[in-house]
Structure formats: structure tokens, C-alpha cells
Design a protein around this motif. Structure first.
Motif, PDB file in Angstrom:
ATOM      1  N   ALA A 104       0.996  -1.128  -0.067  1.00 61.52           N
ATOM      2  CA  ALA A 104      -0.160  -0.058  -0.094  1.00 61.52           C
ATOM      3  C   ALA A 104       0.650   1.249  -0.042  1.00 61.52           C
ATOM      4  CB  ALA A 104      -0.919  -0.192   1.228  1.00 61.52           C
ATOM      5  N   VAL A 105       0.383   2.466  -0.420  1.00 60.80           N
ATOM      6  CA  VAL A 105       1.042   3.637  -0.690  1.00 60.80           C
ATOM      7  C   VAL A 105       0.044   4.680   0.147  1.00 60.80           C
ATOM      8  CG1 VAL A 105       1.995   5.524  -1.821  1.00 60.80           C
ATOM      9  CG2 VAL A 105       2.163   3.038  -2.617  1.00 60.80           C
ATOM     10  N   ARG A 106       0.598   5.209   1.062  1.00 61.09           N
ATOM     11  CA  ARG A 106      -0.169   5.994   1.933  1.00 61.09           C
ATOM     12  C   ARG A 106       0.369   7.544   2.196  1.00 61.09           C
ATOM     13  NH1 ARG A 106      -1.263   1.145   4.555  1.00 61.09           N
ATOM     14  NH2 ARG A 106      -3.422   0.504   4.399  1.00 61.09           N
ATOM     15  N   SER A 107      -0.388   8.462   2.312  1.00 61.58           N
ATOM     16  CA  SER A 107       0.186   9.965   2.630  1.00 61.58           C
ATOM     17  C   SER A 107       0.576  10.145   4.206  1.00 61.58           C
ATOM     18  CB  SER A 107      -0.867  10.789   2.496  1.00 61.58           C
ATOM     19  OG  SER A 107      -0.940  11.296   0.841  1.00 61.58           O
ATOM     20  N   ARG A 108       1.760  10.863   4.204  1.00 66.51           N
ATOM     21  CA  ARG A 108       2.104  11.021   5.536  1.00 66.51           C
ATOM     22  C   ARG A 108       1.725  12.589   5.851  1.00 66.51           C
ATOM     23  NH1 ARG A 108       6.844   8.570   7.622  1.00 66.51           N
ATOM     24  NH2 ARG A 108       7.610  10.518   8.167  1.00 66.51           N
ATOM     25  N   PRO A 109       1.488  12.825   7.241  1.00 70.12           N
ATOM     26  CA  PRO A 109       1.325  14.422   7.613  1.00 70.12           C
ATOM     27  C   PRO A 109       2.293  15.292   7.220  1.00 70.12           C
ATOM     28  CG  PRO A 109       0.868  12.714   9.495  1.00 70.12           C
ATOM     29  CD  PRO A 109       1.842  12.036   8.338  1.00 70.12           C
ATOM     30  N   ASP A 110       3.474  14.756   6.691  1.00 71.39           N
ATOM     31  CA  ASP A 110       4.610  15.918   6.611  1.00 71.39           C
ATOM     32  C   ASP A 110       4.670  16.062   4.911  1.00 71.39           C
ATOM     33  OD1 ASP A 110       5.572  13.533   5.495  1.00 71.39           O
ATOM     34  OD2 ASP A 110       7.450  13.640   6.986  1.00 71.39           O
ATOM     35  N   GLY A 111       3.457  15.479   4.227  1.00 63.38           N
ATOM     36  CA  GLY A 111       3.515  15.614   2.842  1.00 63.38           C
ATOM     37  C   GLY A 111       4.323  14.673   1.785  1.00 63.38           C
ATOM     38  N   ARG A 112       4.889  13.719   2.671  1.00 63.83           N
ATOM     39  CA  ARG A 112       5.636  12.637   1.885  1.00 63.83           C
ATOM     40  C   ARG A 112       4.742  11.585   1.847  1.00 63.83           C
ATOM     41  NH1 ARG A 112      11.395  13.153   2.044  1.00 63.83           N
ATOM     42  NH2 ARG A 112      11.668  11.128   2.107  1.00 63.83           N
ATOM     43  N   LEU A 113       5.242  10.528   1.074  1.00 61.11           N
ATOM     44  CA  LEU A 113       4.578   9.275   0.981  1.00 61.11           C
ATOM     45  C   LEU A 113       5.204   8.116   1.698  1.00 61.11           C
ATOM     46  CD1 LEU A 113       4.037   9.665  -3.001  1.00 61.11           C
ATOM     47  CD2 LEU A 113       2.043   9.568  -1.242  1.00 61.11           C
ATOM     48  N   ASP A 114       4.160   7.237   2.332  1.00 61.54           N
ATOM     49  CA  ASP A 114       4.906   5.838   2.867  1.00 61.54           C
ATOM     50  C   ASP A 114       4.437   4.941   1.872  1.00 61.54           C
ATOM     51  OD1 ASP A 114       6.070   6.736   5.217  1.00 61.54           O
ATOM     52  OD2 ASP A 114       4.384   6.440   6.474  1.00 61.54           O
ATOM     53  N   VAL A 115       5.623   3.955   1.469  1.00 62.82           N
ATOM     54  CA  VAL A 115       5.325   2.986   0.462  1.00 62.82           C
ATOM     55  C   VAL A 115       5.591   1.646   1.402  1.00 62.82           C
ATOM     56  CG1 VAL A 115       6.140   1.819  -1.473  1.00 62.82           C
ATOM     57  CG2 VAL A 115       6.444   4.223  -1.463  1.00 62.82           C
ATOM     58  N   HIS A 116       4.565   1.019   1.592  1.00 63.43           N
ATOM     59  CA  HIS A 116       4.686  -0.125   2.809  1.00 63.43           C
ATOM     60  C   HIS A 116       4.764  -1.519   1.958  1.00 63.43           C
ATOM     61  CE1 HIS A 116       3.191   2.146   6.214  1.00 63.43           C
ATOM     62  NE2 HIS A 116       2.185   2.932   5.346  1.00 63.43           N
ATOM     63  N   THR A 117       5.649  -2.248   2.096  1.00 61.06           N
ATOM     64  CA  THR A 117       6.185  -3.483   1.504  1.00 61.06           C
ATOM     65  C   THR A 117       6.245  -4.657   2.330  1.00 61.06           C
ATOM     66  OG1 THR A 117       8.608  -3.590   1.602  1.00 61.06           O
ATOM     67  CG2 THR A 117       7.493  -1.845   0.070  1.00 61.06           C
ATOM     68  N   ASP A 118       6.499  -5.584   1.773  1.00 59.74           N
ATOM     69  CA  ASP A 118       6.928  -7.136   2.654  1.00 59.74           C
ATOM     70  C   ASP A 118       8.111  -6.829   3.022  1.00 59.74           C
ATOM     71  OD1 ASP A 118       8.088  -7.410   0.342  1.00 59.74           O
ATOM     72  OD2 ASP A 118       7.368  -9.571  -0.028  1.00 59.74           O
TER      73      ASP A 118
END
Length: 355
Positions: A105-119
């Protein structure tokens, strides 16, 4: 937790092209950009194509930027030759490909960056280039009775060659280039083949040149700019009339039937009473964009697609899609990779200047 300015998801033609342009324009491998790939080795979707697809049956393959494809053996599987080429390309340009890494999944962070969640952990990024293609999302249309069929059902993505259909009655579903190729192969060994399509196929004797290519790209581009799902290129260009197609016509293999209305335990049936017995149904019904991991970003438009401006997602300027819609071809993927990197550089420049 890992961090990079740009995360590229997918190491097929589009992802490698994007990686090349990122490296060439000053993004450092690792801290500047990383490429996450779900496969165990190089080759993108090409490594999974059926072994009987030899190189002289490939409908167009364009060099990656900066390194021409070496001379090919027309009778050797395309999967082997492209896999070797992509591996050499990654080495030649020191591309930071991490594999196997499956993005969840890819989600937004409060600081404007993106979190790319992987295994394999989470990467944070300032921008994202999605190059996941379609191969992992085969499309299986629903038809009444499908679960009752006692024979075998498989998709283009599962096909490994004609030998396993020896002596069987095969129904091939789909009106695209792959359907015609697989129908031709299977018909040489099967007891019988039946070709069914939703619409009468349009065969095009015109050579696929730049004008026809531009028209196809423009039609698909119009769809994604309006937020509709990208359509099929064959829907615009028609099926090319190759020497092989002419041979299949002469053999009667391309005598197409309209789409059946239901599936029975022993075959397929129409409401007018027609019935065709079958041991196998081969679904050559295409693929959909593999973008489920982007769902948390809420990118889809009311039309069901993602509204695009070039490679940029209109709803989120941090996200670019390459190998999607009008760039879903080998030459289109190359151009899209360059365009995405140029836009990301321009978009990140003001933030970089503040630091």
C-alpha cells in the motif's frame, strides 16, 4: 524504515526507463531513488510470457534508453532474450533495484511525503513513479455457469504452450492479438477450436505506422484525461493482418462466433440453442492496471479511472503513472519515463531551493 526522494515501483520497461532518467539527471541511487520490484529476477512481465512466443512473433519491441537491444535470435523465446537484456541494463547503469519487494500500500504522511509499505519494510518518498503494468491483474469476465464447468479454465497469463491441449476441444475467448496468437498455436494440436468474441473482430491490412500509432495513443490519452479507464489499443488499431493471420484464415481457424451466453458443465451455450462441447476454456480477455496498492491515496475519478495529465495524476502531483494508458507500450513507456522524471524534477525544485 528507508528513505528516498523518488520511489519507482516496478522494474519492467517503464520502470527501468524512469530509473535511467532519474540517474542521468542527478538523483543518486539509493538516497535519490530506488526501484522496488516484486519479481525474483530481471525481465518485468516479459519473463512470464509463454515460451513459444519467439522474438519474430513479438509485435514491436523498442530499445531502452541508452543501451540498444543486442542482436536477437528470431526463433528463441522472447522471454529469455528480454530477461537477459533487462539484467544487462540494470548492471550497465547501476540501477538500485531491490527485489523481491512486494508493495502492499501507498499512503500519505502528515509531513507531505508518501509511505510505501512493502513486505520488506517501508520506504518514505517525496514522489512516486508507479510502473507496475498489468501482467499481475488478468481479467476474468463473469459468465453464468462458469463455476459449474468440469473442464479446465485458464487465462493468457497461465498459458505455457500448445502441447497440453493435444486432442482436446478448446474454446478461445477474446478478440485481441494474444487471442489470435494462442488460437493459432492451439489449433495445430487440439481436436477442435472455437473462437468467440464480444464484438466482430476488425482486421486491419494497413501497416502499423506512426500515424496509426499516434491515433491509438491519442484515443487512450483522451480517456485517461477524462478519468475513464484506459481502453485497448487493438480497439483503435484493429488486428494486424500478418502472414500468420492469412494462414489461419485459410485453415478456417478464424471463423469466429459471437460470445456465448452461459457456460455448462460440458461446454458453452447460446440462447438460440447453439451448444459447443469443450474440455478447455482459454480466456484471452486482457488485463487491468495493477494499481490496487494506490487505493489508500483515493486517486480514482467518478468515471472509474484515474484522471491523468500526461504521466501525472491530477489528484496528486506526487504520483506519476508510467506504462499506464497511452504509455502502455514499449516505446510509450520510454517516453513516459523521461516525461515523469522531468516533471518530478521541476516539482521538487522549489522545495530543494528552500533547503
Amino acid at each position: 524504515m528507508h528513505s528516498a526522494d523518488v520511489v519507482v515501483i516496478g522494474a519492467g520497461q517503464a520502470g527501468l526507463s524512469a530509473g535511467y532518467h532519474l540517474h542521468r539527471t542527478g538523483f543518486a541511487p539509493g538516497s535519490g531513488f530506488v526501484i522496488l520490484d516484486a519479481d525474483d529476477g530481471p525481465g518485468g512481465a516479459w519473463q512470464h510470457r509463454w515460451p513459444t512466443l519467439v522474438f519474430d512473433r513479438v509485435h514491436g519491441f523498442h530499445d531502452l534508453p541508452g543501451l540498444p537491444l543486442p542482436p536477437t535470435d528470431p526463433k528463441r523465446p522472447a522471454s529469455e532474450q528480454v530477461r537477459a537484456y533487462f539484467a544487462a541494463y540494470e548492471r550497465a547503469f547501476d540501477l538500485p533495484v531491490r527485489r523481491p519487494v512486494r508493495v502492499r500500500a501507498v499512503r500519505s504522511r502528515p509531513d507531505g511525503r508518501l509511505d510505501v509499505h512493502t513486505d520488506r519494510g517501508t520506504w518514505t518518498a517525496r514522489a512516486l513513479i508507479n510502473a507496475t503494468g498489468t501482467w499481475t491483474r488478468p481479467f476474468w469476465p463473469h459468465y453464468p455457469g462458469r463455476s459449474t464447468f468440469r473442464g479446465r479454465q485458464l487465462h493468457t497469463a497461465d498459458y505455457r504452450g500448445p502441447a497440453e491441449f493435444n486432442g482436446l476441444r478448446v474454446v478461445v475467448v477474446g478478440g485481441g492479438t494474444s487471442a489470435v496468437q494462442l488460437l493459432g498455436e492451439v489449433s495445430t494440436v487440439a481436436a477442435s477450436t472455437t473462437w468467440v468474441t464480444r464484438r466482430p473482430p476488425t482486421f486491419n491490412d494497413e501497416e502499423f505506422g506512426p500515424e496509426l500509432g499516434r491515433a491509438a495513443v491519442a484515443r487512450v490519452d483522451q480517456a485517461v484525461r477524462a478519468g475513464r479507464p484506459p481502453g485497448s489499443v487493438v480497439g483503435v488499431t484493429g488486428l494486424p493482418v500478418t502472414p500468420e493471420v492469412r494462414r489461419l484464415r485459410e485453415r478456417g481457424v478464424l471463423d469466429r462466433l459471437p460470445m456465448f451466453d452461459r457456460i455448462t458443465p460440458d461446454g458453452v451455450a447460446w440462447t438460440d440453442g447453439r451448444f459447443v462441447p469443450a474440455d478447455v476454456i482459454l480466456w484471452c480477455t486482457g488485463f487491468r492496471a495493477a494499481i490496487d496498492h494506490l487505493a489508500p491515496l483515493g486517486l480514482r475519478a467518478p468515471g472509474g479511472g484515474i484522471t491523468m495529465d500526461g504521466t501525472r495524476v491530477v489528484a496528486d502531483a506526487r504520483v506519476h503513472l508510467v506504462g499506464y494508458g497511452p504509455s502502455a507500450s514499449t516505446i510509450g513507456a520510454n517516453r513516459a519515463g523521461r516525461a515523469a522524471v522531468n516533471e518530478i524534477r521541476a516539482w521538487l525544485a522549489p522545495a530543494a531551493a528552500l533547503h
